[in-house]
Scaffold this active site. Structure first.
Site, PDB file in Angstrom:
ATOM      1  CB  SER A  94     -42.772   9.770  50.030  1.00  0.00           C
ATOM      2  OG  SER A  94     -43.790   9.933  49.070  1.00  0.00           O
ATOM      3  CG  ASP A 144     -49.632  11.727  53.687  1.00  0.00           C
ATOM      4  OD1 ASP A 144     -49.794  12.225  52.558  1.00  0.00           O
ATOM      5  OD2 ASP A 144     -48.622  11.086  54.015  1.00  0.00           O
ATOM      6  CG  HIS A 161     -44.403 -22.910  66.413  1.00  0.00           C
ATOM      7  ND1 HIS A 161     -44.989 -22.560  67.604  1.00  0.00           N
ATOM      8  CD2 HIS A 161     -45.064 -24.022  65.986  1.00  0.00           C
ATOM      9  CE1 HIS A 161     -45.963 -23.398  67.886  1.00  0.00           C
ATOM     10  NE2 HIS A 161     -46.036 -24.295  66.928  1.00  0.00           N
TER      11      HIS A 161
END
Length: 559
Positions: free
Chosen positions: A356, A431, A508
């Site tokens: 949280s 949630d 890269h």
């Protein structure tokens, strides 16, 4: 009743007669104001008509009379020496009050003496005092082990680690100062406006209001665990959880002194001596806004076999201070330094796990210590402003935004994008806390925005229009079956996606952002976007406060 009279026809009348030439005290005041005090009844309300021709002496005499009435007399007449009476602060009323106060002080002193005698005659308490004093003199492992057997006020616990202790933490090398560690500051709301004195004066009332809101209602709403009454209600549970960590898990409690002077309460469980390989890794747990390490998310990595370091927010349980972002970052900094320089873990062996609102300190640590192994964010969000606007009236939108940005700026996504290592986001599909509408509306979960911002930063070419659209469809799925259906609809070839990413990394380098997908077809970008979204985010079908099972605790994916 009494009356005031002047020389003219204009008067202040209080229901009494008017007498010219009456005396005030022992002095005659002819032709000015006469104050007649009578002890029968109370005065009716004054009716102001007009008063003129008042001399300075008259006003002073009247003020003296009224002051005497308030402080030491029962009527204006007594204040002017006419009638005796008993006043509000008269000796006859002060003496009994002093007797009561003296009796109470004697009782308190007696209780203190009895408590002192009881402690002195208690052999266990004397043994505790001996161990505590010995630990303050010499913080040996044996003294700390014996001290851990007692539960007492954490203020008396000796400091185990100081923020200035590591030799590498010097301001010349970018370390913290007594003002605190570095934070990402929000950009000014009006970048084009010159910061003149007039503009500062105009903004001053808004700034004062924001400061007051943040330091009163705002901070307590954001961190209810710092409220004293809540902590008192949870204290038996916290003591029980602390005892379990010490007795069953061989936890070691420690006090850390942060750069702002706050004392941080921590608990360390060492699993490096066990046969489990996970014990070599340290999981630093960052609790929620009403979480404590005694009963918080530390249980998940403990059950999974990891070494664990839990700590309480400033102002929570044994930790001192208040949980503002700067204090939170200062606390997290000394916790990481304690793990590295005292507990002996390398940054590559440290995992930051947050639940949280703990995502703020976790992402700050990831940004500030880029060599840590991984970051796991459970039920966290991208930015505090949308969640704050959700619970406040629409008319407060400007005030709420300004207050959050200036004083409570939990910018998790911005900090996370500055970390180059592995990341795992755990989204709670039910949630009810970090959704901006209702729990059933899974697309209002701010964990989605955290994922999208991270992917758009790391893989901007992949997360172009096609990739962004298909990831949103995948996030909108309400079940695992629907997720799998979307995944298979676009025929995602995982081996191909892995080969593309590994080839790019070999050519890269690992530093983000990547330009992979620049010369790729729209179908290829969709496949790659879905593959990355599934690797970075895992769903957990539960509410916000449901403990995460150990089997759901996984090391984040990386190439």
């Amino acid at each position: 009743m009494f009356s005031w009279s002047g020389v003219g026809n204009e008067v202040w009348s209080g229901g009494g007669g008017v007498e010219r030439g009456a005396s005030v005290g022992d002095r005659d005041v002819p032709g000015e104001i006469a104050l007649e005090a009578r002890t029968r009844g109370h005065t009716s309300g004054f009716s102001k008509e007009k008063v003129k021709d008042l001399s300075v002496d008259t006003v002073l005499d009247t003020a003296i009379c009224l002051a005497g009435y308030v402080l030491s007399a029962s009527s204006p007449g007594e204040a002017c020496g006419q009638h005796p009476g008993t006043g509000y602060l008269s000796l006859s009323k002060v003496v009994p009050f002093s007797h009561y106060a003296g009796t109470l002080l004697l009782l308190l002193a007696g209780v203190a003496c009895l408590r002192g005698i009881g402690r002195w005659t208690n052999p266990q308490y004397r043994q505790f005092i001996t161990i505590l004093e010995a630990t303050h003199r010499n913080q040996s492992a044996e003294n700390k082990r014996q001290l851990a057997n007692y539960n007492f006020d954490f203020k008396s616990w000796p400091v185990d680690f100081h923020w200035e202790e590591p030799s590498s933490r010097k301001e010349s090398r970018g370390g913290p100062s007594r003002q605190g560690v570095a934070l990402l500051r929000p950009e000014p709301l009006h970048r084009g406006t010159a910061d003149t004195l007039l503009n500062r004066v105009k903004k001053l009332p808004c700034q004062i209001t924001s400061y007051l809101v943040a330091h009163t209602l705002g901070r307590r709403m954001l961190y209810p665990g710092s409220v004293y009454l809540l902590q008192k209600a949870l204290m038996p549970m916290l003591l029980q959880g602390q005892a379990r960590l010490v007795e069953e898990c061989n936890g070691r409690r420690a006090k850390l002194l942060a750069c702002d002077g706050n004392e941080i309460d921590t608990m360390f469980v060492d699993r490096r001596g066990t046969a489990e390989s996970q014990g070599q890794k340290l999981v630093i747990c960052c609790e929620g806004n009403a979480g404590f390490y005694e009963v918080g998310c530390v249980s998940t990595p403990l059950e999974a076999g990891y070494s664990v370091l839990g700590w309480n927010h400033p102002g929570f349980a044994g930790s001192t201070g208040v949980p503002f972002p700067q204090n939170e970052a200062n606390a997290m900094d000394v916790v990481v330094q304690f793990a590295i320089h005292r507990l002996g873990f390398q940054p590559q062996d440290i995992i930051i796990y947050a639940w949280s609102i703990g995502g703020f300190t976790a992402t700050w640590a990831a940004m500030s210590y880029p060599d840590i192994s991984a970051v796991i964010l459970d039920a966290s969000f991208d930015d505090l402003v949308p969640l704050a606007l959700k619970v406040m009236p629409d008319s407060w939108r400007g005030l709420v935004t300004r207050t959050v940005r200036q004083h409570l700026n939990l910018n998790n996504a911005e900090q996370l994008c500055r970390y180059q290592g592995p990341v795992l986001l755990i989204r709670r599909t039910k949630d009810e806390i970090i959704t901006t509408t209702v729990p059933e509306d899974i697309m209002s979960n701010r964990g989605n925005d955290l994922l999208l911002k991270l992917l758009q930063y790391r893989y901007p070419r992949v997360m172009a229009e096609e990739g962004l659209r298909v990831v949103r469809q995948w996030l909108e799925a309400s079940s695992q079956l629907e997720e799998a259906s979307i995944y298979s609809r676009w025929e995602v070839e995982e081996d191909w996606c892995l080969s593309v990413l590994r080839s790019y990394q070999a050519e890269h380098g690992p530093d983000f952002p990547w330009t992979v997908g620049e010369d790729m077809s729209a179908d290829g970008r969709r496949q790659l976007a879905l593959f990355l979204a599934q690797k970075y985010l895992h769903n957990f079908e539960a509410t916000h406060c449901t403990p995460l099972p150990a089997q759901n605790f996984q090391i984040p994916w990386h190439l």
